[in-house]
Structure formats: C-alpha cells, structure tokens
Design a protein around this motif. Structure first.
Motif, PDB file in Angstrom:
ATOM      1  N   LEU A  45       0.855  -1.185   0.000  1.00  0.00           N
ATOM      2  CA  LEU A  45       0.000   0.000   0.000  1.00  0.00           C
ATOM      3  C   LEU A  45       0.889   1.232   0.000  1.00  0.00           C
ATOM      4  N   LEU A  46       0.867   1.958  -1.105  1.00  0.00           N
ATOM      5  CA  LEU A  46       1.728   3.117  -1.297  1.00  0.00           C
ATOM      6  C   LEU A  46       0.943   4.394  -1.008  1.00  0.00           C
ATOM      7  N   CYS A  47       1.208   5.019   0.129  1.00  0.00           N
ATOM      8  CA  CYS A  47       0.591   6.311   0.467  1.00  0.00           C
ATOM      9  C   CYS A  47      -0.924   6.226   0.354  1.00  0.00           C
ATOM     10  N   ALA A  48      -1.499   5.237   0.995  1.00  0.00           N
ATOM     11  CA  ALA A  48      -2.922   4.944   0.864  1.00  0.00           C
ATOM     12  C   ALA A  48      -3.722   5.444   2.057  1.00  0.00           C
ATOM     13  N   PRO A  49      -4.927   5.957   1.827  1.00  0.00           N
ATOM     14  CA  PRO A  49      -5.836   6.264   2.924  1.00  0.00           C
ATOM     15  C   PRO A  49      -6.526   4.997   3.412  1.00  0.00           C
ATOM     16  N   THR A  50      -7.273   5.122   4.490  1.00  0.00           N
ATOM     17  CA  THR A  50      -8.044   3.987   4.980  1.00  0.00           C
ATOM     18  C   THR A  50      -9.269   4.504   5.727  1.00  0.00           C
ATOM     19  N   GLU A  79       8.197   9.225  -8.825  1.00  0.00           N
ATOM     20  CA  GLU A  79       9.257  10.127  -8.364  1.00  0.00           C
ATOM     21  C   GLU A  79      10.639   9.470  -8.470  1.00  0.00           C
ATOM     22  N   ARG A  80      10.745   8.242  -8.008  1.00  0.00           N
ATOM     23  CA  ARG A  80      11.969   7.453  -8.169  1.00  0.00           C
ATOM     24  C   ARG A  80      11.549   6.066  -8.646  1.00  0.00           C
ATOM     25  N   PRO A  81      11.312   5.893  -9.945  1.00  0.00           N
ATOM     26  CA  PRO A  81      10.730   4.647 -10.456  1.00  0.00           C
ATOM     27  C   PRO A  81      11.524   3.393 -10.119  1.00  0.00           C
ATOM     28  N   TRP A  86      12.468  10.870   1.053  1.00  0.00           N
ATOM     29  CA  TRP A  86      12.533  11.633  -0.193  1.00  0.00           C
ATOM     30  C   TRP A  86      11.196  11.732  -0.913  1.00  0.00           C
ATOM     31  N   ALA A  87      10.199  10.949  -0.503  1.00  0.00           N
ATOM     32  CA  ALA A  87       9.008  10.763  -1.320  1.00  0.00           C
ATOM     33  C   ALA A  87       7.897  11.746  -1.001  1.00  0.00           C
ATOM     34  N   GLY A  88       7.132  12.077  -2.040  1.00  0.00           N
ATOM     35  CA  GLY A  88       5.854  12.739  -1.900  1.00  0.00           C
ATOM     36  C   GLY A  88       4.749  11.707  -1.918  1.00  0.00           C
ATOM     37  N   HIS A  89       3.711  11.958  -2.710  1.00  0.00           N
ATOM     38  CA  HIS A  89       2.546  11.083  -2.722  1.00  0.00           C
ATOM     39  C   HIS A  89       2.650   9.941  -3.723  1.00  0.00           C
ATOM     40  N   LEU A  90       3.538  10.061  -4.714  1.00  0.00           N
ATOM     41  CA  LEU A  90       3.586   9.074  -5.795  1.00  0.00           C
ATOM     42  C   LEU A  90       5.017   8.590  -6.028  1.00  0.00           C
ATOM     43  N   THR A 143      -2.935  19.625  -9.019  1.00  0.00           N
ATOM     44  CA  THR A 143      -2.603  18.255  -8.640  1.00  0.00           C
ATOM     45  C   THR A 143      -1.109  18.012  -8.750  1.00  0.00           C
ATOM     46  N   VAL A 144      -0.526  18.435  -9.848  1.00  0.00           N
ATOM     47  CA  VAL A 144       0.919  18.247 -10.033  1.00  0.00           C
ATOM     48  C   VAL A 144       1.690  18.994  -8.947  1.00  0.00           C
ATOM     49  N   GLN A 145       1.225  20.164  -8.585  1.00  0.00           N
ATOM     50  CA  GLN A 145       1.914  20.965  -7.563  1.00  0.00           C
ATOM     51  C   GLN A 145       1.948  20.265  -6.209  1.00  0.00           C
ATOM     52  N   HIS A 146       0.857  19.581  -5.863  1.00  0.00           N
ATOM     53  CA  HIS A 146       0.723  19.078  -4.495  1.00  0.00           C
ATOM     54  C   HIS A 146       0.842  17.560  -4.344  1.00  0.00           C
ATOM     55  N   PHE A 147       0.666  16.800  -5.421  1.00  0.00           N
ATOM     56  CA  PHE A 147       0.580  15.356  -5.268  1.00  0.00           C
ATOM     57  C   PHE A 147       1.760  14.597  -5.857  1.00  0.00           C
ATOM     58  N   ILE A 148       2.841  15.276  -6.126  1.00  0.00           N
ATOM     59  CA  ILE A 148       4.047  14.577  -6.561  1.00  0.00           C
ATOM     60  C   ILE A 148       5.231  15.274  -5.909  1.00  0.00           C
ATOM     61  N   GLY A 149       6.193  14.489  -5.462  1.00  0.00           N
ATOM     62  CA  GLY A 149       7.268  15.007  -4.639  1.00  0.00           C
ATOM     63  C   GLY A 149       8.391  15.666  -5.410  1.00  0.00           C
ATOM     64  N   PRO A 150       9.359  16.205  -4.697  1.00  0.00           N
ATOM     65  CA  PRO A 150      10.441  16.983  -5.316  1.00  0.00           C
ATOM     66  C   PRO A 150      11.389  16.160  -6.167  1.00  0.00           C
ATOM     67  N   GLU A 151      11.387  14.836  -6.022  1.00  0.00           N
ATOM     68  CA  GLU A 151      12.289  13.996  -6.804  1.00  0.00           C
ATOM     69  C   GLU A 151      11.772  13.734  -8.223  1.00  0.00           C
TER      70      GLU A 151
END
Length: 241
Positions: free
Chosen positions: A103-108, A231-233, A223-227, A140-148
């Motif tokens: 589960l990668l950055c998942a809500p519940t 970010e680092r495949p 290092w990670a944001g939401h995805l 979405t791009v601004q907030h849901f993907i990290g700096p990497e």
C-alpha cells in the motif's frame, strides 16, 4: 469486462491499482521489469484512463470481478493512494484471494483528512467550478508529486489527472459502493509505504493500519511525496518486489 485493463508477462500474478489522480499509465516504468517474472495486471478504474464512468458501480467490486474474469485464485496486489484503499476493500471482502499487499501512500477507513489536503480539495473545486481544468490539473501536479519527480513524470501526471476530469465531470453524481475495510482480517503480509513530503492523512492512515494489521511492515521514505513510483521509479520498484 466493463473496465479496461492490460495483462502482460508470465508467472505469479501481481495486480497494480493506480492512484486517484492517475490511471494505469502511472505504472509504465515498473511493468516491463515486473513482467519478466510475473503476470502483471493493470486496470483503469471507472472514470480514469480508458474506462468510462457508470451511474452505479463499485471499484472494489470491479477489481474482484476482474480477478474472477482472469480465473485467478490468488494474487499479489499493489495499490497507490486511492488504489490502495480499493485494494484494502477488496482484500477485506475476499482475503483468501490476496497473498501479499503493498500500500503506497494509501488512505483507509476511520482516518480524517488533514487541513492541508482539505485546502487543496477546496481550491480544486473552485477551479473546476470555474471551468479551469488545466488549472486544476496543474494544482494536482503541484501538491501530489514530490520533489524527486522529473519533468516527464509531472507531465504524465498532468495528462492523467486531466483525463480523469474529462471523464468524470460530465458524468455528474455517481454511486460508488465502498466495502468496509477490516484490517484485523488481513492476515497476509502488508507493506505500508509513506512519503515525508506527503499529506498527513496518509501517514496517519499507515499508523492506523500498522496498529491493527496482523502482519504489517512499514517503510517511511524521506525523499518521497505522494507518488513514489513516479518520483523514483527504480527505487520504488524494489518496494514492490
């Protein structure tokens, strides 16, 4: 089947369920490597990618129907963000089908959104009400993907989110039946992954699950944001493997 999907490779089946700001294209850098040793299944949920919206449906039900359609008795499952929530619902409904979850950055269930993500949702709604789909996708791009993330990942996310808007907005209100998540019944190994640059709700959800799952493992990525898979495949691929 009523949802679009791809199946590639041969070996133990692995299901990849995309985030709610993406579609199955988000896995494109992981699929070729996974397909060397696995049968890789990548669906588009309703209202994403190549799957249209329906007035009444269940995302988790669609996933279970897909596994039955493919005659699979057991599968590994990876879910990103909302896709991770769908995986939790499906596995809670039929835990015997799932041998391992990532589960990668998942809500519940039973975890409330934080003020930060509520503010982004409010801004998104304002943009969409004004008809500014491009602006909402850029948000979405601004907030849901990290700096990497590199420029190609950001461009892909923009395209995927814009496509979701194009499918979902004309459909209006829909009825998506959600199944309850019961962590205590998920006895398979579950890997919980969070990103330090992500919204607080996702870390809180991982903590909530970690306290209730019988067999959890948690990995917090500084290092990670939401995805992280965008970010680092390569590094994120190892989290799946």
């Amino acid at each position: 089947m009523t949802i679009s999907y791809d199946v590639v490779g041969d070996g133990p089946p692995i299901l990849l369920v995309h985030a709610g700001v993406a579609d199955r294209r988000m896995w494109r850098q992981q699929v070729p490597e996974l397909a060397r040793t696995h049968q890789v299944i990548t669906p588009d949920l309703r209202g994403y990618g190549e799957t249209p919206v329906a007035p009444k449906y269940s995302d988790a039900g669609d996933i279970l129907d897909l596994l039955d359609h493919l005659n699979l008795s057991q599968v590994h499952a990876v879910g990103a963000s909302y896709g991770g929530y769908v995986v939790q619902q499906a596995a809670s409904r039929r835990p015997e089908l799932f041998t391992r979850l990532v589960l990668l950055c998942a809500p519940t269930d039973n975890v409330q959104p934080d003020d930060g993500i509520r503010a982004v949702w409010a801004e998104e709604n304002n943009l969409l009400e004004a008809g500014d789909i491009e602006g909402a996708a850029a948000l979405t791009v601004q907030h849901f993907i990290g700096p990497e993330a590199d420029d190609s990942a950001r461009t892909l996310l923009h395209h995927m989110q814009k496509r979701a808007y194009e499918l979902q907005l004309p459909a209006g209100d829909v009825d998506n039946e959600e199944y309850p998540v019961t962590p205590e019944t998920l006895t398979m190994p579950v890997r919980l992954v969070t990103g330090a640059h992500d919204f607080q709700i996702f870390a809180d959800s991982a903590t909530h699950l970690q306290d209730r799952l019988p067999n959890p493992e948690r990995i917090d990525l500084p290092w990670a944001g939401h995805l992280p898979t965008l970010e680092r495949p390569t590094e994120a691929l190892q989290l799946i493997l």
